[in-house]
Enzyme design. Sequence first.
Site: not given
Length: 291
Positions: A164, A171
């Site tokens: 993550k 991102e």
Amino acid sequence: MELGLVGLGKMGGNMRERIRRAGHTVIGYDRNPDLADVHSLEELVGKLKSPRVVWVMVPAGAPTQATVDELAGLLEPGDVVVDGGNSRWTDDEKHAEELGAKGIGFVDAGVSGGVWGLQNGYALMVGGDAENIAKVQPVFDALKPEGEFGFVHAGKVGAGHFSKMVHNGIEYAMMQAYAEGWELLEKVDSVTDVREVFRSWQEGTVIRSWLLDLAVNALDGDEHLDKLKGYAEDSGEGRWTVEAAIDNAVPLPAITASLFARFASRQDDSPQMKMIAALRNQFGGHAVETK
């Protein structure tokens, strides 16, 4: 199955609802009594049947540590704790050891989906032993998006949060690229409708993505982002990604530059950071600073 869920904020509250819609029982605890189903962790544990599964969705660091410590004294051998917050992967190893000494399993779950997860489902990256993950699998199945993808057993303890973390680093770089392109388009006189240029990219181009869709959403609400200050926070995972890259001698020039660009936004009112702030608000409900 039954699940205890600790932390019912923007993510946790929607997760409780999605799990319940799938037919499972969720008993939620939050420090805010208006959100909680029970008044304490002790009451939450007491209402669950063995083997218990308790999912923790509280801020990383001290709040997560305090919750794990308290659960270690309340749960029994065979129970499982899931940390679904944005903890650093090195904390997972510590928590697994602490709980494992008492026969309690531990699973770390990287969760992506933000404020849209209730509607669209959550991408889940989990780490831990297969035996412990199997005890939580019905909840994972309820939370994940429909279809083949959206869930992965990434590896041993820590792998979920490490995955993550890298996801969030990517991102950062993607948002930075959209923001730089947006500022350049806004700057030139020849392009008279930047919002519609972005909208045109939503179909048929190699840069189409959900982030692009969210950028268009933001521009529909504030065409030139005039209401926002050019300031964007970083939530930790970007820093950890760069630190992990240094530790492993892996070059991450784009992700590193996007992190440093956020730092620059705290010195100047950056046009690019208006787009970054708008995107973070769109997908995660993160706070923005307005003029």
